[in-house]
Write an enzyme that holds these catalytic residues in place. Structure first.
Site, PDB file in Angstrom:
ATOM      1  N   MET A 172       0.900  -1.140   0.024  1.00  0.00           N
ATOM      2  CA  MET A 172       0.029  -0.098   0.005  1.00  0.00           C
ATOM      3  C   MET A 172       0.867   0.967   0.041  1.00  0.00           C
ATOM      4  SD  MET A 172      -2.980  -1.025   2.735  1.00  0.00           S
ATOM      5  CE  MET A 172      -3.847   0.647   2.267  1.00  0.00           C
ATOM      6  N   ASP A 187      -6.265  -3.332  10.208  1.00  0.00           N
ATOM      7  CA  ASP A 187      -5.193  -3.895   9.474  1.00  0.00           C
ATOM      8  C   ASP A 187      -4.175  -4.169  10.898  1.00  0.00           C
ATOM      9  OD1 ASP A 187      -3.713  -4.877   7.860  1.00  0.00           O
ATOM     10  OD2 ASP A 187      -2.614  -3.189   7.173  1.00  0.00           O
TER      11      ASP A 187
END
Length: 743
Positions: A71, A183
């Site tokens: 990411m 996450d």
């Protein structure tokens, strides 16, 4: 013919026909045929780094890359304005293309930036410039937990207990502020060189919810730590963070996560369908309470996990002070052993963002442009005239104040000056004798800026009785762990109706419940939970002690609880009848005679009970009932009234959190149901249970009743309502009824 699939040159993922970037690694879609595999992503990263340097020019100096994932890429940078090191997280371009992704990132960052907890990395800024989106965060010197697990696993149980407890406390704080991390994994937990676990990446992972980007989350490895509901694309709550933290703890204790497989899809299927092997079977010496806590965090159903992260913290609160010190020392050693630390230390940083001003010199040289030869005599004459005028002005010094004849202070002598103008060299130099030096001044000692508050530790009474008070104290410490004095602390209470706190930290208990007290100083805050309980009941008295009634008649009984000093206490009481077929009683003490016989009416709370005897006799002149029908089953209306009374007593027992009475009315209650009640009831402040009996079907000696209603309570200051709609199965035992099943 099947369509031709285009694969990414960097990672091999299938590229979208209309995509500009690979959603897996961020490489550009459609690299040229001459491009070697892997060069695409490297080229994109180099181009993005160049753009980042240009975007942050004059504000941040990019020093080196700290790490990269699916990411984002994280860089170490130097804040030129505030002279400090920061971490800059640069999002990959594939995540910011199209739709409202940038706006969502900014919204998430703003929410996360509002969090202030010593176990959460603060976000300083979020910035957008053309195709760049990056976050500026505090740089925490330390080592990611995944690196420690890889090198040191399995970790000790005390160490895992403390890491999980502190991360859970940070998540509890975030959840109370409406932020879900999404996450949680070892790579997002940094063990600082102070031995403290710090949680990173708040608010950033939420972007993976966008359709089409689910595989991005899979690429960076999060399926190993994703909750079953997250794998199934269901709504994600704080319970998902709890599951992911449980996976992290499991891996730290065993050296590997509970579910592993060659493909991400297989891992996600295991997360949704398989149950992790009990931790106690894998780690033989694991304390039972720790194993039970982590196993429960890994429950497949969110409702089977702990209700809040605060409960996780409470379940792990058994570490001693000595073990805390030992664990912290070990964590410091692990953090200092980070292989990247030497590289970071070698990076040179500017000493100051502003150049130091040049020191003035006593001799000043200046260029003189040579005059043309035909005009040189005129130039020399002009220079001499200017020099004579300057000398006359220096002698006269008209700017000096006039000196009176009586002034005995001698005027300072003029400073002789020499002007040299060598024409041939083209240079003019002026030298001046320096003035007399000023008297020596003793320099004041250098002052260093006071260290900021880095951590707060709160001590005080964890339990108070209604009307009582206690003082909570805040110990402030700097980054070195040294105490700080003379700093102001702001106290607040999350439930002022339960317990209030003043500016001096004095807590006043007002009503039963749980209040979270917060201490804040210089942007750092810490919380402390205070449980307020009612004053213990010493005795319960009931009047009158005996009542005689005829069938159909009613009478009121009065009961009250008192404390140790005899003072009357306001307490809800549980009312019950030993023989509802003879006499029933309402929650207010109203007794109604049903049939001839004798019944004992009880009223109690906190384990204290008072009784009264009710005798029901047939009216004068009535024929005595035949012996054969003495034990006859009451009419349907009477049985319905008895069932209604049992359900009302059950609701009252729940409302009073009297599990002993609940088991009495529901003797076949499953152990799992009792365990859930034990865990849920203490967190339901100001609980009100309202149950209403609908249709009742009588079968032999039993009955099935449809019961509806609601549970209303307050949790963390917010009013919550849970609807109730169940089928109760009841059974007649002796002269009364009991609940045998609730569906």
């Amino acid at each position: 013919m099947s369509p031709v699939r285009v694969l990414c040159a960097q990672c091999g993922a299938v590229l979208s026909p209309s995509g500009r970037f690979c959603v897996a690694c961020g490489a550009p879609a459609g690299p040229g045929p001459e491009q070697a595999p892997g060069e695409g992503a490297k080229g994109v990263k180099a181009q993005m780094l160049k753009q980042l340097r240009e975007a942050t020019l004059g504000e941040y100096e990019i020093l080196l890359e700290l790490g990269s994932g699916g990411m984002a890429t994280v860089y170490l940078a130097h804040d030129l304005q505030l002279d400090r090191r920061v971490a800059i997280k640069l999002m990959h371009p594939a995540l910011t293309v199209g739709g409202d992704m940038v706006e969502r990132f900014i919204l998430e960052a703003r929410t996360a930036a509002g969090l202030s907890h010593h176990n959460i990395i603060p976000i300083y800024a979020v910035k957008v410039q053309e195709d760049l989106l990056y976050f500026v965060m505090k740089y925490v010197e330390g080592r990611p937990l995944d690196s420690i697990i890889k090198a040191e696993a399995p970790l000790g149980t005390d160490m895992v207990r403390q890491i999980v407890a502190q991360v859970a406390d940070a998540l509890a704080y975030a959840h109370r502020h409406g932020v879900v991390h999404r996450d949680i994994k070892p790579a997002n937990i940094i063990i600082s060189t102070e031995g403290q676990p710090i949680l990173a990446d708040f608010g950033i992972a939420k972007v993976a919810d966008k359709p089409g980007l689910t595989l991005t989350g899979a690429t960076i490895g999060t399926p190993t730590y994703m909750s079953p509901e997250q794998c199934d694309a269901q709504p994600v709550t704080g319970a998902s963070d709890q599951y992911s933290l449980g996976v992290t703890a499991y891996e730290a204790l065993t050296g590997k996560p509970p579910f592993d497989a060659p493909s991400y899809m297989t891992i996600m299927m295991k997360q949704m369908t398989e149950t992790a092997r009990p931790l106690g079977e894998v780690v033989k010496d694991c304390p039972r309470d720790l194993a039970t806590t982590i196993d429960r965090m890994l429950a497949k159903e969110p409702t089977d996990r702990f209700a809040t992260m605060d409960e996780v913290v409470e379940a792990l609160r058994t570490a001693t002070v000595s073990s805390q010190h030992t664990v912290r020392t070990q964590l410091v050693q692990f953090a200092l052993a980070d292989p990247r630390r030497e590289l970071v230390k070698r990076v040179s940083t500017p000493q100051s963002p502003i150049p130091t001003a040049a020191r003035r010199t006593r001799v000043v040289e200046s260029k003189v442009v040579a005059a043309p030869a035909w005009n040189r005599p005129v130039f020399v004459a002009a220079a001499l005239v200017v020099g004579l005028l300057a000398g006359a002005l220096m002698m006269a010094r008209p700017w000096r104040p006039a000196v009176s004849a009586n002034d005995s202070t001698p005027a300072p002598s003029p400073v002789p000056a020499t002007v040299t103008a060598p024409v041939d060299s083209g240079r003019a130099a002026m030298t001046q004798e320096p003035p007399a030096p000023p008297p020596p001044v003793t320099p004041s000692p250098a002052r260093t800026a006071p260290l900021a508050v880095s951590a707060i530790r709160i001590t005080g009474p964890e339990t108070l009785t209604v009307g009582g008070s206690g003082t909570v104290l805040a110990a402030l410490r700097d980054v070195r762990g040294q105490p700080l004095a003379g700093r102001s602390v702001r106290w607040t209470s999350g439930a002022t109706d339960v317990a209030s706190v003043d500016a001096a930290g004095e807590v006043l208990a007002r009503a039963p419940g749980r209040a979270v007290i917060t201490a804040a100083s210089e942007g750092i805050s810490q919380t402390f939970a205070v449980t307020v309980i009612a004053e213990p009941v010493s005795a319960v008295a009931m009047t009158p002690a005996a009542v005689s009634l005829s069938p159909g008649e009613s009478a009121s009984l009065a009961a009250q609880a008192s404390g140790g000093d005899g003072r009357v206490l306001e307490r809800p009481l549980d009312w019950s009848s030993s023989a509802p077929a003879v006499a029933t009683v309402t929650s207010s003490g109203r007794v109604t005679a049903v049939a001839p016989g004798s019944a004992v009416i009880s009223a109690g709370t906190d384990g204290k009970t008072a009784t009264a005897t009710v005798t029901v006799t047939a009216p004068a002149g009535a024929a005595p009932a035949p012996a054969a029908v003495a034990e006859a089953i009451p009419s349907e209306a009477e049985r319905r009234a008895q069932i209604t009374a049992i359900i009302a007593a059950y609701a009252q027992a729940l409302q009073n959190r009297n599990l002993a009475r609940v088991r009495e009315l529901y003797p076949t209650m499953p152990a799992s149901t009792e365990q859930k009640l034990r865990q849920a009831l203490p967190g339901m402040d100001d609980l009100q249970v309202r149950l209403s009996v609908g249709q009742v079907d009588f079968v032999d000696a039993g009955a099935v009743a449809q019961v509806t209603g609601s549970w209303t309570y307050r949790e963390r200051g917010k009013r919550e309502t849970l609807p109730a709609d169940n089928r109760y199965r009841l059974e007649r035992r002796g002269t009364g009824w009991v609940i045998t099943e609730i569906r």
